[in-house]
Scaffold this motif. Structure first.
Motif, PDB file in Angstrom:
ATOM      1  N   ASN A  28     -18.384  49.482 -64.010  1.00 60.07           N
ATOM      2  CA  ASN A  28     -17.831  49.882 -62.719  1.00 60.07           C
ATOM      3  C   ASN A  28     -16.720  50.895 -62.971  1.00 60.07           C
ATOM      4  O   ASN A  28     -15.652  50.557 -63.484  1.00 60.07           O
ATOM      5  CB  ASN A  28     -17.281  48.652 -61.990  1.00 60.07           C
ATOM      6  CG  ASN A  28     -16.692  48.999 -60.628  1.00 60.07           C
ATOM      7  OD1 ASN A  28     -16.688  50.153 -60.202  1.00 60.07           O
ATOM      8  ND2 ASN A  28     -16.172  47.986 -59.941  1.00 60.07           N
ATOM      9  N   ARG A  29     -16.943  52.150 -62.616  1.00 57.60           N
ATOM     10  CA  ARG A  29     -15.954  53.200 -62.848  1.00 57.60           C
ATOM     11  C   ARG A  29     -14.955  53.317 -61.707  1.00 57.60           C
ATOM     12  O   ARG A  29     -14.015  54.118 -61.790  1.00 57.60           O
ATOM     13  CB  ARG A  29     -16.657  54.546 -63.043  1.00 57.60           C
ATOM     14  CG  ARG A  29     -17.693  54.593 -64.164  1.00 57.60           C
ATOM     15  CD  ARG A  29     -17.130  54.177 -65.498  1.00 57.60           C
ATOM     16  NE  ARG A  29     -18.071  54.430 -66.602  1.00 57.60           N
ATOM     17  CZ  ARG A  29     -17.914  53.982 -67.834  1.00 57.60           C
ATOM     18  NH1 ARG A  29     -16.858  53.232 -68.132  1.00 57.60           N
ATOM     19  NH2 ARG A  29     -18.802  54.254 -68.770  1.00 57.60           N
ATOM     20  N   GLY A  30     -15.147  52.542 -60.641  1.00 58.19           N
ATOM     21  CA  GLY A  30     -14.313  52.678 -59.459  1.00 58.19           C
ATOM     22  C   GLY A  30     -13.018  51.882 -59.511  1.00 58.19           C
ATOM     23  O   GLY A  30     -12.782  51.097 -60.432  1.00 58.19           O
ATOM     24  N   PRO A  31     -12.169  52.053 -58.463  1.00 59.52           N
ATOM     25  CA  PRO A  31     -10.854  51.404 -58.426  1.00 59.52           C
ATOM     26  C   PRO A  31     -10.882  49.978 -57.902  1.00 59.52           C
ATOM     27  O   PRO A  31      -9.847  49.303 -57.897  1.00 59.52           O
ATOM     28  CB  PRO A  31     -10.057  52.306 -57.479  1.00 59.52           C
ATOM     29  CG  PRO A  31     -11.099  52.849 -56.534  1.00 59.52           C
ATOM     30  CD  PRO A  31     -12.342  53.018 -57.355  1.00 59.52           C
ATOM     31  N   GLU A  32     -12.022  49.497 -57.429  1.00 55.73           N
ATOM     32  CA  GLU A  32     -12.133  48.155 -56.864  1.00 55.73           C
ATOM     33  C   GLU A  32     -13.371  47.453 -57.406  1.00 55.73           C
ATOM     34  O   GLU A  32     -14.332  48.102 -57.843  1.00 55.73           O
ATOM     35  CB  GLU A  32     -12.216  48.222 -55.334  1.00 55.73           C
ATOM     36  CG  GLU A  32     -11.005  48.851 -54.664  1.00 55.73           C
ATOM     37  CD  GLU A  32     -11.203  49.036 -53.173  1.00 55.73           C
ATOM     38  OE1 GLU A  32     -10.261  49.507 -52.513  1.00 55.73           O
ATOM     39  OE2 GLU A  32     -12.307  48.710 -52.677  1.00 55.73           O
ATOM     40  N   ALA A  33     -13.346  46.117 -57.341  1.00 53.86           N
ATOM     41  CA  ALA A  33     -14.526  45.347 -57.737  1.00 53.86           C
ATOM     42  C   ALA A  33     -15.689  45.697 -56.823  1.00 53.86           C
ATOM     43  O   ALA A  33     -15.499  46.004 -55.635  1.00 53.86           O
ATOM     44  CB  ALA A  33     -14.222  43.856 -57.663  1.00 53.86           C
ATOM     45  N   ALA A  34     -16.903  45.670 -57.366  1.00 54.95           N
ATOM     46  CA  ALA A  34     -18.083  46.029 -56.575  1.00 54.95           C
ATOM     47  C   ALA A  34     -19.277  45.188 -57.025  1.00 54.95           C
ATOM     48  O   ALA A  34     -19.351  44.749 -58.179  1.00 54.95           O
ATOM     49  CB  ALA A  34     -18.396  47.518 -56.737  1.00 54.95           C
ATOM     50  N   THR A  35     -20.187  44.958 -56.081  1.00 50.77           N
ATOM     51  CA  THR A  35     -21.376  44.147 -56.336  1.00 50.77           C
ATOM     52  C   THR A  35     -22.585  45.042 -56.579  1.00 50.77           C
ATOM     53  O   THR A  35     -22.758  46.063 -55.908  1.00 50.77           O
ATOM     54  CB  THR A  35     -21.657  43.215 -55.139  1.00 50.77           C
ATOM     55  OG1 THR A  35     -20.515  42.379 -54.925  1.00 50.77           O
ATOM     56  CG2 THR A  35     -22.884  42.349 -55.398  1.00 50.77           C
ATOM     57  N   ILE A  36     -23.409  44.651 -57.523  1.00 47.92           N
ATOM     58  CA  ILE A  36     -24.644  45.396 -57.799  1.00 47.92           C
ATOM     59  C   ILE A  36     -25.774  44.406 -58.050  1.00 47.92           C
ATOM     60  O   ILE A  36     -25.579  43.358 -58.667  1.00 47.92           O
ATOM     61  CB  ILE A  36     -24.468  46.339 -59.019  1.00 47.92           C
ATOM     62  CG1 ILE A  36     -25.733  47.168 -59.257  1.00 47.92           C
ATOM     63  CG2 ILE A  36     -24.079  45.559 -60.262  1.00 47.92           C
ATOM     64  CD1 ILE A  36     -25.563  48.255 -60.326  1.00 47.92           C
ATOM     65  N   HIS A  37     -26.945  44.720 -57.515  1.00 46.53           N
ATOM     66  CA  HIS A  37     -28.149  43.930 -57.759  1.00 46.53           C
ATOM     67  C   HIS A  37     -28.941  44.613 -58.866  1.00 46.53           C
ATOM     68  O   HIS A  37     -29.278  45.798 -58.756  1.00 46.53           O
ATOM     69  CB  HIS A  37     -29.011  43.842 -56.486  1.00 46.53           C
ATOM     70  CG  HIS A  37     -28.368  43.084 -55.373  1.00 46.53           C
ATOM     71  ND1 HIS A  37     -28.791  41.845 -54.965  1.00 46.53           N
ATOM     72  CD2 HIS A  37     -27.308  43.403 -54.580  1.00 46.53           C
ATOM     73  CE1 HIS A  37     -28.036  41.428 -53.969  1.00 46.53           C
ATOM     74  NE2 HIS A  37     -27.123  42.359 -53.709  1.00 46.53           N
ATOM     75  N   VAL A  38     -29.241  43.889 -59.909  1.00 47.20           N
ATOM     76  CA  VAL A  38     -30.007  44.417 -61.044  1.00 47.20           C
ATOM     77  C   VAL A  38     -31.305  43.631 -61.130  1.00 47.20           C
ATOM     78  O   VAL A  38     -31.285  42.404 -61.213  1.00 47.20           O
ATOM     79  CB  VAL A  38     -29.214  44.299 -62.356  1.00 47.20           C
ATOM     80  CG1 VAL A  38     -30.020  44.885 -63.512  1.00 47.20           C
ATOM     81  CG2 VAL A  38     -27.869  45.000 -62.237  1.00 47.20           C
ATOM     82  N   LEU A  39     -32.437  44.340 -61.086  1.00 46.96           N
ATOM     83  CA  LEU A  39     -33.744  43.677 -61.097  1.00 46.96           C
ATOM     84  C   LEU A  39     -34.627  44.234 -62.210  1.00 46.96           C
ATOM     85  O   LEU A  39     -35.496  45.084 -61.970  1.00 46.96           O
ATOM     86  CB  LEU A  39     -34.454  43.847 -59.747  1.00 46.96           C
ATOM     87  CG  LEU A  39     -33.841  43.098 -58.566  1.00 46.96           C
ATOM     88  CD1 LEU A  39     -32.875  43.988 -57.803  1.00 46.96           C
ATOM     89  CD2 LEU A  39     -34.931  42.596 -57.631  1.00 46.96           C
ATOM     90  N   PRO A  40     -34.427  43.803 -63.469  1.00 46.40           N
ATOM     91  CA  PRO A  40     -35.374  44.191 -64.532  1.00 46.40           C
ATOM     92  C   PRO A  40     -36.774  43.720 -64.141  1.00 46.40           C
ATOM     93  O   PRO A  40     -36.953  42.554 -63.786  1.00 46.40           O
ATOM     94  CB  PRO A  40     -34.850  43.442 -65.758  1.00 46.40           C
ATOM     95  CG  PRO A  40     -33.431  43.083 -65.424  1.00 46.40           C
ATOM     96  CD  PRO A  40     -33.396  42.885 -63.946  1.00 46.40           C
ATOM     97  N   LEU A  52     -24.482  40.893 -59.680  1.00 48.12           N
ATOM     98  CA  LEU A  52     -23.294  40.989 -60.519  1.00 48.12           C
ATOM     99  C   LEU A  52     -22.100  41.481 -59.715  1.00 48.12           C
ATOM    100  O   LEU A  52     -22.186  42.488 -59.004  1.00 48.12           O
ATOM    101  CB  LEU A  52     -23.543  41.952 -61.689  1.00 48.12           C
ATOM    102  CG  LEU A  52     -24.770  41.684 -62.572  1.00 48.12           C
ATOM    103  CD1 LEU A  52     -24.856  42.750 -63.659  1.00 48.12           C
ATOM    104  CD2 LEU A  52     -24.727  40.287 -63.172  1.00 48.12           C
ATOM    105  N   GLU A  53     -21.006  40.781 -59.816  1.00 48.51           N
ATOM    106  CA  GLU A  53     -19.728  41.224 -59.271  1.00 48.51           C
ATOM    107  C   GLU A  53     -18.938  41.798 -60.437  1.00 48.51           C
ATOM    108  O   GLU A  53     -18.468  41.064 -61.325  1.00 48.51           O
ATOM    109  CB  GLU A  53     -18.973  40.060 -58.626  1.00 48.51           C
ATOM    110  CG  GLU A  53     -17.636  40.440 -58.020  1.00 48.51           C
ATOM    111  CD  GLU A  53     -17.751  41.173 -56.683  1.00 48.51           C
ATOM    112  OE1 GLU A  53     -16.753  41.752 -56.223  1.00 48.51           O
ATOM    113  OE2 GLU A  53     -18.859  41.145 -56.112  1.00 48.51           O
ATOM    114  N   VAL A  54     -18.807  43.133 -60.465  1.00 42.86           N
ATOM    115  CA  VAL A  54     -18.191  43.806 -61.611  1.00 42.86           C
ATOM    116  C   VAL A  54     -16.774  44.235 -61.246  1.00 42.86           C
ATOM    117  O   VAL A  54     -16.586  45.035 -60.318  1.00 42.86           O
ATOM    118  CB  VAL A  54     -19.022  45.031 -62.044  1.00 42.86           C
ATOM    119  CG1 VAL A  54     -18.472  45.597 -63.354  1.00 42.86           C
ATOM    120  CG2 VAL A  54     -20.496  44.675 -62.197  1.00 42.86           C
TER     121      VAL A  54
END
Length: 488
Positions: A97-109, A209-211
């Protein structure tokens, strides 16, 4: 990759996502890839409408121009592959996460089988299914059994790798589970889109994922013919070993005079070549029969491209010119690819040149296939040049491959005879006609006579006629009949 077509962009076809092939060995024992994923809503409509509204004199409107990456609100997603052995592949996905705040991402291999069962009658259908311990078992009648182990016990989703006929063509779906099910599950919350029985031909491990800001999280998976009892115990060590192998390999082949920055460019450029290999399957005999265009079977009344190439059956791993766009090969591009590929894999480079000369690729008249939408188009005669070039490079290394020249000779002679009889009947020894090639764009089709009666054939023309006239003048030596370029 999402991109724009010619009609949607002011500068022709263009991919609008940011991805980078970072590393690869010739055997693909280690590979690394980077994708830059914005955290805001992806601006599909903005990219299409803004580019379509711009003139050719204006710059292209790129993803970065939309502001979607402002304040560094994006993820760097690194995907790495490492082989423990030829049938044991480790996958590591690192999300930063390159941003200034926590962020959520869905990863689906995602693991899926290429769909052959819907168009090949009697074909045995492969199966993906969930097994004990949160694993995915993959069973295929030809490939055998594999197991995908997913660290962290993610939710496993299953559907069929079949097109959504209802959405695409307003036709009923043979199964309620179709290939866009995971999108509907994640974006629309349609939990009934996936198969509750945990079986299908397409499966994904769903990680949410909460990054934290400026931090990262890692997802690990392992696809094996013989799954290890402790799949992730030596995971990082195997990656370290394969990366060390890759470093040693490039240390041996990289020119010593390059500085560190140049060495990185050299290595990543070669990685891009190796990442662009792709399996290509095309059965022309079947294709033409299905389109009622086979010249020897049925009525043959249909109109279809490549109708005189019905002998072709392509089923190989091939170096692709634009893997992001369409999975097609181009023989001219491929000839140049082999020169770069020879820096890392002489065997693959030579096999690619020989492939285009095989009787399942080259036309019986000796023509080398050009590209999928018109195998009969003409490319410049660079195949023989590439063959000799590779031979000379190996000769300088003290291992002249005479057998390679012998295997190439018959096909190249057939191609030369086709060339002098079909494309140089006047014996002028110049390239005539065909696709323009490296710039891809021409004012007119050089494979066809210039029949328009409103084109000037002189270097100076009245206002409004200049570009077409000068292009016609410059290219007139390539025209089969220059008298057809005339003043109205």
């Amino acid at each position: 990759m999402f991109g724009l077509t010619n009609s949607e962009s002011n500068h022709g076809e263009d991919v609008k996502e940011y991805y980078f092939y970072l590393d690869s060995t010739p055997t693909h024992s280690y590979m690394k890839y980077l994708y830059k994923y914005p955290q805001g809503e992806y601006p599909y409509r903005d990219l299409v409408e803004t580019n379509r509204g711009r003139s050719r004199e204006e710059f292209e409107y790129e993803l970065l121009d939309t502001g979607i990456f402002d304040d560094d609100r994006y993820f760097d997603v690194f995907v790495e592959y490492a082989k423990a052995d030829p049938e044991d592949t480790l996958i590591r996905i690192s999300v930063h996460n390159r941003g200034p705040e926590a962020a959520t991402i869905h990863v689906l291999p995602t693991l899926w089988f290429r769909n052959t069962w819907t168009w090949e009658e009697g074909k045995q259908k492969p199966v993906l299914s969930q097994t004990d311990g949160g694993k995915i078992n993959a069973s295929h009648p030809k490939l055998g059994d594999y197991t995908l182990q997913c660290e962290g016990a993610p939710k496993l989703l299953f559907t069929e790798n079949e097109s959504n006929a209802e959405r695409l063509w307003a036709q009923p779906n043979p199964s309620p589970y179709v290939k866009d099910a995971f999108h509907r599950y994640v974006i629309s919350g349609a939990h009934d889109a996936v198969n509750a029985a945990k079986t299908g031909t397409k499966a994904a491990a769903h990680y949410v994922l909460e990054v934290p800001a400026e931090e990262s999280k890692v997802v690990c998976l392992r696809l094996s013919a013989k799954p290890a009892s402790d799949a992730f115990g030596t995971f990082d060590q195997i990656f370290d070993n394969r990366l060390a192998d890759a470093n040693e390999f490039y240390e041996r082949i990289t020119p010593k005079e390059l500085n560190e920055d140049e060495r990185r460019v050299h290595r990543q450029a070669l990685a891009g070549m190796m990442w662009s290999k792709q399996y290509y399957y095309f059965d022309l005999d079947r294709w033409l029969t299905e389109h009622n265009a086979h010249p020897l079977v049925g009525s043959g009344t249909g109109v279809c491209r490549n109708s005189d190439w019905f002998h072709m059956l392509n089923s190989d791993v091939i170096s692709m010119p634009d893997k992001w766009e369409y999975p097609w090969y181009a023989a001219w591009d491929l000839a140049f690819h082999t020169i770069a590929l020879s820096l890392v894999d002489f065997d693959f480079a030579k096999d690619q040149l020989l492939l285009m000369l095989r009787n399942l690729y080259a036309h019986p008249n000796g023509q080398i296939p050009a590209y999928e939408w018109n195998f009969g188009d003409v490319n410049p005669p660079v195949h023989a040049w590439a063959t000799v070039f590779l031979y000379r490079i190996e000769s300088e290394l003290g291992r002249a491959d005479i057998r390679f020249l012998e295997r190439s000779f018959q096909g190249l002679m057939l191609n030369f005879n086709w060339w002098v009889n079909r494309k140089d009947p006047q014996g002028r020894n110049v390239f005539a006609g065909g696709f323009l090639g490296l710039d891809n764009i021409g004012v007119f089709d050089r494979s066809a006579p210039c029949r328009r009666a409103d084109i000037w054939i002189r270097p100076t023309a009245p206002p409004g006629w200049r570009s077409t006239a000068s292009a016609c003048w410059r290219s007139r030596s390539f025209l089969p009949n220059t008298t057809r370029c005339m003043r109205r």
